[in-house]
Design a protein around this motif. Structure first.
Motif, mmCIF file in Angstrom:
data_model
loop_
_atom_site.group_PDB
_atom_site.id
_atom_site.type_symbol
_atom_site.label_atom_id
_atom_site.label_comp_id
_atom_site.label_asym_id
_atom_site.label_seq_id
_atom_site.Cartn_x
_atom_site.Cartn_y
_atom_site.Cartn_z
ATOM 1 N N GLU B 156 20.155 15.604 -0.499
ATOM 2 C CA GLU B 156 19.358 15.411 -1.728
ATOM 3 C C GLU B 156 20.255 15.119 -2.793
ATOM 4 O O GLU B 156 20.157 14.400 -3.751
ATOM 5 C CB GLU B 156 18.365 16.718 -1.758
ATOM 6 C CG GLU B 156 17.358 16.323 -2.783
ATOM 7 C CD GLU B 156 16.197 16.891 -3.077
ATOM 8 O OE1 GLU B 156 16.244 17.998 -2.295
ATOM 9 O OE2 GLU B 156 15.130 16.655 -3.543
ATOM 10 N N ALA B 157 21.416 15.855 -3.062
ATOM 11 C CA ALA B 157 22.345 15.782 -3.970
ATOM 12 C C ALA B 157 23.097 14.454 -4.059
ATOM 13 O O ALA B 157 23.026 13.723 -4.983
ATOM 14 C CB ALA B 157 23.447 17.005 -4.082
ATOM 15 N N LYS B 160 20.454 11.717 -5.144
ATOM 16 C CA LYS B 160 20.538 11.576 -6.613
ATOM 17 C C LYS B 160 21.654 10.904 -7.150
ATOM 18 O O LYS B 160 21.683 10.167 -8.114
ATOM 19 C CB LYS B 160 20.112 12.929 -6.928
ATOM 20 C CG LYS B 160 18.689 13.667 -6.845
ATOM 21 C CD LYS B 160 18.703 14.866 -7.406
ATOM 22 C CE LYS B 160 17.553 15.670 -7.083
ATOM 23 N NZ LYS B 160 17.488 16.922 -7.135
ATOM 24 N N LEU B 161 22.847 11.365 -6.656
ATOM 25 C CA LEU B 161 24.119 10.827 -7.164
ATOM 26 C C LEU B 161 24.271 9.377 -6.974
ATOM 27 O O LEU B 161 24.858 8.716 -7.668
ATOM 28 C CB LEU B 161 25.350 11.700 -6.667
ATOM 29 C CG LEU B 161 26.799 11.320 -7.232
ATOM 30 C CD1 LEU B 161 26.834 11.454 -8.658
ATOM 31 C CD2 LEU B 161 27.782 12.259 -6.549
ATOM 32 N N LYS B 163 22.301 7.016 -5.452
ATOM 33 C CA LYS B 163 21.148 5.984 -5.139
ATOM 34 C C LYS B 163 21.569 5.238 -3.852
ATOM 35 O O LYS B 163 21.521 3.969 -4.157
ATOM 36 C CB LYS B 163 21.344 5.005 -6.369
ATOM 37 C CG LYS B 163 20.992 5.813 -7.583
ATOM 38 C CD LYS B 163 19.799 6.290 -8.246
ATOM 39 C CE LYS B 163 19.652 7.026 -9.530
ATOM 40 N NZ LYS B 163 19.515 8.382 -9.402
ATOM 41 N N HIS B 196 12.377 10.792 -2.233
ATOM 42 C CA HIS B 196 13.004 9.938 -2.979
ATOM 43 C C HIS B 196 12.998 8.184 -2.582
ATOM 44 O O HIS B 196 13.684 7.604 -2.909
ATOM 45 C CB HIS B 196 14.668 10.263 -2.735
ATOM 46 C CG HIS B 196 14.987 11.700 -3.317
ATOM 47 N ND1 HIS B 196 15.041 11.984 -4.624
ATOM 48 C CD2 HIS B 196 14.783 12.951 -2.894
ATOM 49 C CE1 HIS B 196 15.227 13.094 -5.051
ATOM 50 N NE2 HIS B 196 15.384 13.688 -3.798
#
Lengths: 399, 399
Positions: B156-157, B160-161, B163, B196
């Motif tokens: 997940e990190a 987000k970082l 894309k 996401h």
């Protein structure tokens, strides 16, 4: 979920050929839209026997395991032997087995093209090649051509202007026009491209399907700086369903194409490769193609007769010595053959609008007609329907 | 002539797998470097009979003519049937026949990736997938993983970082580690990627080769937003030489992949497709795979025994319930397995250095071992050579 596809997808819709396949599937349609070799010429029995032998041999398991990307060595050797007929001389390092000629175009593009690069083509040229260039976000620029092939002066001018990555040509029984470049013309192309350090991709699936005129060597034969990659395909002379062909050329380019192929499909189906190799090894290729030529000739002649009998007098067309296609233009008429296609299909006859073969989308009043997989009787019937249709359209346009 | 190749070629040299193939071809080498299914499990006789039937049927000519890009309908239907076993439900519009699983990765990339885009992968992951991402000038970013699979928080990190355009995973009997994600883990991945809006490419060539533990549904089965494309392949359960597989997923994605395939190889070899379809239709797939499992199990067991007997105590390794691979690390040791490979080959034993499976090139002290296509006797002999070799190297490093 909303998907964010690659930029290259924006202009890739696959419409033109997909529509064609749909047309082909309706049995009442007489389709001159295809590009299939004569079904009667497919050597079903011989391939059945070869399959049987291959899969009952003690080495059969090798055909079912992974193989090398470069290709099954007996097929590599068979390709080297068969292309000699067109003056193409090669060693093993010059050959990559490909999954049909189309993959050869794709791998050449993958090896050479960045987004924004230019490829020079004859105007008109093979539709699927234009689609492949598009998939690499490259720009195809059309070179002017007459009945002998591309205009050498225009070729050289466009090389200087556009700095293309390579030139793509179908010099023998071109798709879509059926035209063949003369020997002198090939020498000129070889000279100009060598002078400017430009690779050439020579797509040659039709050369063996010659039913009249004299055999001519491949453009590759005349290359002055080992700059021509020659694409041979078994699709039109053995079986398109097998998906087997060969790319022959400069060892450095072939090695790059092999690296690209490795990531694309690892290798071509081993069984399909072995079938093609064995067919060649047994000496079946040449006699089988020779035996099929009267069929192709009679279909082409039926189409010529149909054009003469039924098409409007404005229809100016090629009269090929081989291959699958006749190309025509309604000279001096502003017909839009793309818009008219649906209405022709309502009359149960199909062609392809010529504009899809133009890099610049021109050629609105042109069509491509295929005769290779339609019986003489159906060609007559279809050409009558097509001729009546276009005569009416021209008459409407006049009023 | 100096050729100006595409930018993408700068980092494509194909070295790692090419070297492996060269190693495999020397008969005195006991190679644990490959990824071949057991040759003994290839159903040569059954495929010979099927070929014979197919090519002596009145419809045989259809297998030799051009087909549609989407695939031979009986194979599409067979794929729909077979993937149900792993909880994968699909209609025809969700299926694209592909020329082996590798082509599925390539077509997913072609559909989604621009230069500079990011793909998330488990660290380590399938080498050829990394090479394909590289050919699209995309960046593979590795997600941390433990024995249960990728770390969900890190996944997940990194979503987000970075894309990313999609996540590529081999959740069952992973190549290279042999690991299998738990059901809970699959649900978590499905939840996070749906949250996401991220597509997942699930590569699943090995799931049927389970010789212990309980069957688990595909990640696809747990998808919450139709965002998983599932790659099924016949390479490990029927024959890699045929080059046939299926991509199953969201109809919009599958349509884009079909458009890409059209330009790449037009369609998969029709004969190869028909062979696979008929093999499934006759109900041969499941019993043949089942019959092959004791062979795979005994080879894996031989390798476990060889590790226990001969490898240094620092060698920490997986013990898979299926698939082709064991993965190991020389814990606490700074061995560079890439540099050591040539010396191991001098002792007539080969492995693959683990670093080639890492997106970031780490994992210098890891190796992948393949047991599927080596006899138990040779596994013992090879593991002794490998164990002796690494013990000496560790001893040298200590001194």
């Amino acid at each position: 979920m909303k998907f964010c596809f690659a930029d290259r997808m924006a202009n890739m819709n696959g419409t033109a050929t997909r529509e064609i396949f749909k047309l082909l599937s309706r049995p009442e349609i007489i389709s001159f839209a295809g590009g299939l070799p004569a079904t009667e010429a497919l050597p079903v029995k011989a391939l059945g026997e070869i399959c049987n032998e291959l899969l009952s041999s003690p080495a059969a398991y090798k055909l079912l395991q992974y193989g090398t990307t470069e290709g099954y060595p007996p097929l590599t050797d068979a390709i080297i032997e068969t292309v000699k007929e067109f003056g193409v001389n090669a060693e093993r390092e010059n050959v990559l087995v490909i999954s049909g000629g189309q993959q050869g175009i794709d791998l050449m593009c993958k090896s050479f093209l960045n987004a924004g690069d230019v490829v020079l083509v004859e105007n008109p040229t093979y539709l699927a090649a234009l689609q492949i260039f598009n998939s690499y976000q490259a720009k195809a620029v059309g070179v002017r051509a007459d009945e002998n092939g591309i205009d050498i002066a225009d070729l050289e001018a466009k090389i200087k202007l556009h700095k293309p990555k390579f030139v793509y040509l179908v010099p023998t029984f071109s798709n879509p026009t059926g035209k063949t470049y003369s020997e002198q013309h090939r020498k000129e192309i070889a000279r100009v491209t060598a002078k400017h350090g430009l690779p050439v991709l020579e797509d040659d699936p039709y050369a063996r399907l010659r039913f009249s005129g004299e055999k001519i060597n491949a453009l590759y034969h005349y290359a002055q700086d080992d700059n021509v990659v020659y694409l041979a395909s078994f699709s039109k002379i053995l079986s398109p369903g097998l998906r087997v062909g060969g790319a022959v050329g400069n060892a450095e380019i072939i090695r790059k194409m092999a690296i690209c192929k490795q990531g694309t499909d690892l290798h071509t189906s081993s069984l399909a490769q072995a079938i093609a190799a064995e067919y060649c090894r047994k000496g079946l290729l040449k006699p089988a193609v020779k035996a099929s030529l009267p069929l192709y000739a009679s279909r082409k002649n039926a189409m010529m007769l149909g054009i003469e009998r039924y098409m409007p007098s404005e229809f100016v067309h090629t009269n090929p010595d081989g291959g699958l296609f006749v190309w025509g233009e309604f000279a001096g008429r502003k017909l839009d053959t793309a818009k008219l296609l649906n209405r022709a299909v309502e009359r149960n006859v199909a062609y392809i609008q010529g504009s899809v073969f133009y890099a610049d989308g021109s050629g609105q009043n042109t069509i491509r007609l295929n005769y290779s997989n339609v019986s003489e009787e159906k060609i007559d019937e279809g050409m009558k329907a097509l001729g009546d249709f276009f005569k009416e359209e021209i008459s409407k346009a006049k009023n």
